[in-house]
Scaffold this motif. Structure first.
Motif, PDB file in Angstrom:
ATOM      1  N   ARG A  95       0.809  -1.228   0.000  1.00  0.00           N
ATOM      2  CA  ARG A  95       0.000   0.000   0.000  1.00  0.00           C
ATOM      3  C   ARG A  95       0.842   1.278   0.000  1.00  0.00           C
ATOM      4  O   ARG A  95       0.298   2.368  -0.149  1.00  0.00           O
ATOM      5  CB  ARG A  95      -0.934   0.022   1.215  1.00  0.00           C
ATOM      6  CG  ARG A  95      -2.089  -0.936   1.056  1.00  0.00           C
ATOM      7  CD  ARG A  95      -3.243  -0.546   1.971  1.00  0.00           C
ATOM      8  NE  ARG A  95      -4.363  -1.431   1.762  1.00  0.00           N
ATOM      9  CZ  ARG A  95      -4.639  -2.478   2.531  1.00  0.00           C
ATOM     10  NH1 ARG A  95      -3.893  -2.741   3.584  1.00  0.00           N
ATOM     11  NH2 ARG A  95      -5.672  -3.243   2.249  1.00  0.00           N
ATOM     12  N   HIS A 121      -5.152   4.527  -6.284  1.00  0.00           N
ATOM     13  CA  HIS A 121      -5.908   3.494  -5.550  1.00  0.00           C
ATOM     14  C   HIS A 121      -6.896   4.098  -4.560  1.00  0.00           C
ATOM     15  O   HIS A 121      -7.430   3.400  -3.701  1.00  0.00           O
ATOM     16  CB  HIS A 121      -4.957   2.552  -4.810  1.00  0.00           C
ATOM     17  CG  HIS A 121      -4.275   1.565  -5.720  1.00  0.00           C
ATOM     18  ND1 HIS A 121      -4.956   0.547  -6.354  1.00  0.00           N
ATOM     19  CD2 HIS A 121      -2.980   1.457  -6.122  1.00  0.00           C
ATOM     20  CE1 HIS A 121      -4.106  -0.153  -7.089  1.00  0.00           C
ATOM     21  NE2 HIS A 121      -2.898   0.390  -6.979  1.00  0.00           N
ATOM     22  N   TYR A 129      -6.676   3.606  -0.649  1.00  0.00           N
ATOM     23  CA  TYR A 129      -5.466   4.148  -0.027  1.00  0.00           C
ATOM     24  C   TYR A 129      -4.747   5.034  -1.013  1.00  0.00           C
ATOM     25  O   TYR A 129      -5.050   4.966  -2.213  1.00  0.00           O
ATOM     26  CB  TYR A 129      -4.569   2.999   0.479  1.00  0.00           C
ATOM     27  CG  TYR A 129      -4.130   2.004  -0.589  1.00  0.00           C
ATOM     28  CD1 TYR A 129      -2.950   2.167  -1.294  1.00  0.00           C
ATOM     29  CD2 TYR A 129      -4.924   0.894  -0.906  1.00  0.00           C
ATOM     30  CE1 TYR A 129      -2.546   1.255  -2.266  1.00  0.00           C
ATOM     31  CE2 TYR A 129      -4.521  -0.028  -1.874  1.00  0.00           C
ATOM     32  CZ  TYR A 129      -3.338   0.157  -2.539  1.00  0.00           C
ATOM     33  OH  TYR A 129      -2.935  -0.741  -3.501  1.00  0.00           O
TER      34      TYR A 129
END
Ligand SMILES: [Fe+2]
Length: 352
Positions: A95, A121, A129
């Protein structure tokens, strides 16, 4: 202010740097091989239908989309290749890729949108995120365009090695994306993508496969790039007779081919595109003696194969230059070829 040859030249240099960087990080992960090129093609195709989206912004978008996953370069390749069964810690590492990419993208800020990378994203409803109080139209348009293109490419590409061999037909992918509209994806862009897809379909007189749609944009993009390069060399020209009946000097052909190779293509594909743009005779890629049977039509629309947009060839052997997806010549036309080894030879699917 209009678009000048100087702008074109500056963007060509930035595009080449982006392409180098894309190759570096896609070596990390076999799945992402050419994924970013496709995402960039889709994103530019959609953005081209967004009213008022300027040409300079389209070029920035293309570079940004090519490098949207650049941050993965800085994450352990073993984690990137692992697919979906990640530990919490590994997910946390994955992430970080949008922030890493946005902060370290190796292209001057004039040519890339770090925020387009940072938020690709982030979901339209504010989930996703990186964390941050950002949703809806606050998310940069570049990031929302890349998200739509990214999801479509992921759904329509095979992902065998991840234990998820499903590959959706484009119509099914679009259906799923309509369900994601408003939650993960920008509903306006999903609708726009649907209409872009329908326009492309109607141009072909019916349904088209994902490969066909992608190919149209790939071949169209490369032909446009070759024409831009030619314009920089000889000034304005008539596309129907670019050399006014004269033979090209060999160095001109070489320079154009090199320009396309630097941007995107292998040399054989680039040569076919340049010869097409210069209206020179095209050499057939597959000698008739290599064909193990008559060409068959693809699985998508009905119709005779000559008017068809997808054709399958069974080959005893694959010409060396046709070993990977690229632009080939078949029956005097440009096609994108995807070859697969089969018992006793190869099957090559052509789409245009
Ligand atoms: Fe990503």
């Amino acid at each position: 202010m209009g678009w000048t040859d100087a702008d074109e030249a500056r963007f060509a240099v930035a595009r080449a740097a982006a392409e180098e960087a894309r190759r570096r990080f896609e070596d990390h992960d076999p799945y992402t091989c050419r994924h970013s090129i496709r995402v960039a093609d889709w994103a530019v195709l959609i953005a081209g239908h967004v009213p008022g989206f300027a040409r300079s912004r389209l070029r920035v978008l293309e570079i940004t989309a090519l490098l949207h996953d650049y941050g993965k370069t800085f994450i352990d390749p073993a984690v990137i290749r692992k697919g979906d069964r990640l530990t919490d810690e590994e997910w946390a590492a994955v992430r970080t890729h949008p922030d890493l990419g946005a902060d370290r993208v190796p292209v001057a800020r004039e040519f890339v949108s770090p925020d387009g990378i940072r938020w690709h994203h982030k979901h339209f409803d504010g989930s996703g995120y990186p964390p941050g109080d950002m949703k809806g139209p606050d998310i940069p348009l570049e990031a929302r365009l890349i998200a739509v293109a990214d999801v479509f490419d992921a759904l329509t590409s095979p992902r065998e090695y991840r234990g998820d061999p499903r590959e959706y037909a484009p119509a099914d992918a679009l259906e799923l994306m309509r369900e994601m509209a408003g939650a993960e994806l920008d509903p306006g862009l999903v609708a726009l993508f649907q209409s872009v897809y329908d326009i492309e379909c109607s141009r072909h007189g019916g349904k088209v496969g994902a490969s066909t749609l992608q190919v149209r944009s790939v071949i169209g993009t490369e032909v446009a790039r070759a024409r831009d390069l030619l314009r920089a060399e000889i000034g304005p020209f008539d596309p129907r007779d670019p050399l006014k009946g004269r033979r090209p000097e060999p160095r001109l052909v070489d320079r154009l081919v090199t320009g396309l190779v630097r941007a995107n293509l292998d040399r054989a594909s680039a040569t076919n595109i340049v010869r097409y743009v210069l209206r020179l005779p095209l050499d057939e890629t597959f000698p008739p003696s290599d064909l193990a049977g008559a060409p068959r039509r693809g699985t998508t629309p009905p119709g005779g194969f000559l008017h068809h947009v997808e054709v399958c060839l069974d080959l005893r052997r694959l010409p060396p230059e046709a070993a990977y997806a690229h632009v080939v010549v078949f029956m005097g036309q440009l096609w994108l070829a995807v070859g697969e080894r089969r018992e006793g030879g190869f099957e090559v699917r052509l789409a245009r």
